[in-house]
Design a protein around this motif. Sequence first.
Motif, short mmCIF file in Angstrom:
data_model
loop_
_atom_site.label_atom_id
_atom_site.label_comp_id
_atom_site.label_asym_id
_atom_site.label_seq_id
_atom_site.Cartn_x
_atom_site.Cartn_y
_atom_site.Cartn_z
N ASP A 27 -0.64 35.29 -6.80
CA ASP A 27 0.24 34.13 -6.90
C ASP A 27 -0.50 32.94 -7.50
O ASP A 27 0.05 32.19 -8.32
CB ASP A 27 0.80 33.80 -5.51
N PHE A 28 -1.76 32.79 -7.15
CA PHE A 28 -2.57 31.68 -7.67
C PHE A 28 -2.95 31.93 -9.13
O PHE A 28 -3.03 31.00 -9.94
CB PHE A 28 -3.82 31.48 -6.80
N ILE A 29 -3.16 33.20 -9.48
CA ILE A 29 -3.45 33.55 -10.88
C ILE A 29 -2.24 33.20 -11.75
O ILE A 29 -2.36 32.55 -12.80
CB ILE A 29 -3.80 35.05 -11.00
N LEU A 30 -1.05 33.58 -11.27
CA LEU A 30 0.18 33.28 -12.02
C LEU A 30 0.38 31.76 -12.14
O LEU A 30 0.68 31.24 -13.22
CB LEU A 30 1.38 33.92 -11.33
N ALA A 31 0.15 31.03 -11.05
CA ALA A 31 0.30 29.57 -11.09
C ALA A 31 -0.69 28.94 -12.08
O ALA A 31 -0.33 28.05 -12.85
CB ALA A 31 0.08 28.99 -9.68
N ALA A 32 -1.91 29.45 -12.10
CA ALA A 32 -2.93 28.92 -13.01
C ALA A 32 -2.54 29.19 -14.46
O ALA A 32 -2.72 28.34 -15.34
CB ALA A 32 -4.29 29.54 -12.69
N LYS A 33 -1.99 30.37 -14.71
CA LYS A 33 -1.57 30.70 -16.09
C LYS A 33 -0.36 29.88 -16.51
O LYS A 33 -0.24 29.49 -17.67
CB LYS A 33 -1.29 32.20 -16.19
N ILE A 34 0.53 29.58 -15.57
CA ILE A 34 1.68 28.70 -15.89
C ILE A 34 1.17 27.30 -16.23
O ILE A 34 1.64 26.64 -17.15
CB ILE A 34 2.69 28.68 -14.73
N LEU A 44 -7.73 27.91 -2.23
CA LEU A 44 -7.36 28.25 -3.62
C LEU A 44 -6.38 27.22 -4.20
O LEU A 44 -6.34 27.00 -5.41
CB LEU A 44 -6.75 29.65 -3.67
N LEU A 45 -5.63 26.54 -3.32
CA LEU A 45 -4.65 25.55 -3.80
C LEU A 45 -5.35 24.44 -4.58
O LEU A 45 -4.79 23.86 -5.51
CB LEU A 45 -3.88 24.97 -2.61
N GLN A 46 -6.65 24.21 -4.22
CA GLN A 46 -7.41 23.16 -4.93
C GLN A 46 -7.57 23.52 -6.41
O GLN A 46 -7.89 22.67 -7.23
CB GLN A 46 -8.81 23.00 -4.31
N LYS A 47 -7.41 24.80 -6.73
CA LYS A 47 -7.70 25.24 -8.11
C LYS A 47 -6.45 25.30 -8.98
O LYS A 47 -6.51 25.67 -10.15
CB LYS A 47 -8.37 26.64 -8.07
N VAL A 48 -5.28 24.96 -8.43
CA VAL A 48 -4.04 24.99 -9.22
C VAL A 48 -3.38 23.61 -9.13
O VAL A 48 -2.47 23.37 -8.33
CB VAL A 48 -3.10 26.13 -8.79
N ALA A 49 -3.83 22.71 -10.01
CA ALA A 49 -3.35 21.33 -9.98
C ALA A 49 -1.83 21.28 -10.11
O ALA A 49 -1.24 22.03 -10.89
CB ALA A 49 -3.99 20.55 -11.13
N GLY A 50 -1.21 20.39 -9.31
CA GLY A 50 0.23 20.16 -9.43
C GLY A 50 1.07 21.05 -8.54
O GLY A 50 2.26 20.79 -8.34
N TRP A 51 0.46 22.10 -7.97
CA TRP A 51 1.21 23.02 -7.10
C TRP A 51 1.07 22.62 -5.65
O TRP A 51 0.04 22.11 -5.23
CB TRP A 51 0.72 24.46 -7.29
N ASP A 52 2.17 22.81 -4.88
CA ASP A 52 2.15 22.59 -3.43
C ASP A 52 2.32 23.94 -2.75
O ASP A 52 2.70 24.92 -3.38
CB ASP A 52 3.34 21.69 -3.01
N MET A 53 2.04 23.95 -1.45
CA MET A 53 2.25 25.18 -0.67
C MET A 53 3.25 24.84 0.43
O MET A 53 3.17 23.77 1.05
CB MET A 53 0.93 25.66 -0.06
N ALA A 54 4.23 25.72 0.62
CA ALA A 54 5.24 25.48 1.67
C ALA A 54 5.32 26.73 2.54
O ALA A 54 5.05 27.85 2.09
CB ALA A 54 6.59 25.20 1.02
N ARG A 101 6.17 24.32 -7.58
CA ARG A 101 5.94 23.20 -8.51
C ARG A 101 7.25 22.91 -9.24
O ARG A 101 8.07 23.81 -9.42
CB ARG A 101 4.82 23.53 -9.51
N SER A 102 7.46 21.66 -9.64
CA SER A 102 8.69 21.32 -10.38
C SER A 102 8.36 20.44 -11.59
O SER A 102 7.34 19.74 -11.61
CB SER A 102 9.69 20.62 -9.46
N TRP A 103 9.22 20.50 -12.58
CA TRP A 103 9.10 19.72 -13.82
C TRP A 103 10.48 19.18 -14.19
O TRP A 103 11.50 19.79 -13.85
CB TRP A 103 8.65 20.61 -14.98
N THR A 104 10.52 18.03 -14.91
CA THR A 104 11.78 17.53 -15.46
C THR A 104 11.77 17.78 -16.97
O THR A 104 10.84 17.34 -17.67
CB THR A 104 11.96 16.02 -15.20
N VAL A 105 12.77 18.50 -17.46
CA VAL A 105 12.81 18.86 -18.89
C VAL A 105 13.85 18.01 -19.61
O VAL A 105 14.64 17.28 -18.99
CB VAL A 105 13.13 20.36 -19.07
N LYS A 106 13.80 18.06 -20.95
CA LYS A 106 14.65 17.18 -21.76
C LYS A 106 16.14 17.56 -21.68
O LYS A 106 17.02 16.73 -21.82
CB LYS A 106 14.22 17.23 -23.23
#
Length: 186
Positions: free
Chosen positions: A163-170, A89-99, A109-114
């Motif tokens: 968890d994957f549904i939430l990640a996909a929606k994010i 399922l991780l293949q279906k949520v680009a940008g996310w890692d699994m730990a 997943r992480s982002w840098t904001v302004k």
Amino acid sequence: MSRLLLPTLFSISRKQVLAASSFHNLYGRRHRSFVYWTSAAMSQDSAIGDSASGAKTFCSSLQDLSAKKCVPCNAKDLHPMTEQSAQELLQKVAGWDMANDNGTLKLHRSWTVKSFTKGLDFFKRVADIAESEGHHPDLHLVGWNNVKIDIWTHAIGGLTENDFILAAKINELQVEDLLRKKKVAK
Ligand SMILES: C[C@H](O)[C@H](O)[C@H]1CNC2=NC(N)=NC(=O)C2=N1
């Protein structure tokens, strides 16, 4: 899909899916899509309990994750997903890692904001999705402009399809206005 195939596909029971899956495990994984379908079917079953026929599982596993709804985490037959199913399922949520955090599988997943306040705006947009889904991420804002999100199902101490549904929606969120522009290498 030929008319002959359709009825057989829709009459696949969970037992047949499991048998087919073990067949594939025994004789190699020539058809990745089939392996995906099987593991998704099982992970889908683990999320919503045994479906009456493979049809519901089959159809729902073809559905895009971001179009699905999370199920209540107190569902009695919600089980942690295996690492293999999670990898699929991780293949279906680009940008996310699994730990693996002390035995608990989590999505990250992480982002840098302004700015710090743009980070809080980011949290608000995520919070709206979490509240509508009844499934919530861990939100971190570190070093004033680094948004870090962890997702797992606390009720069972592992990963479920929720968890994957939430990640996909994010991933579908429009957040470009909040993100720091990537530095272009000169
Ligand atoms: C009943 C309802 O599903 C639970 O209270 C929800 C709320 N949000 C949740 N979010 C997450 N990530 N894990 C949970 O176990 C969880 N449980």
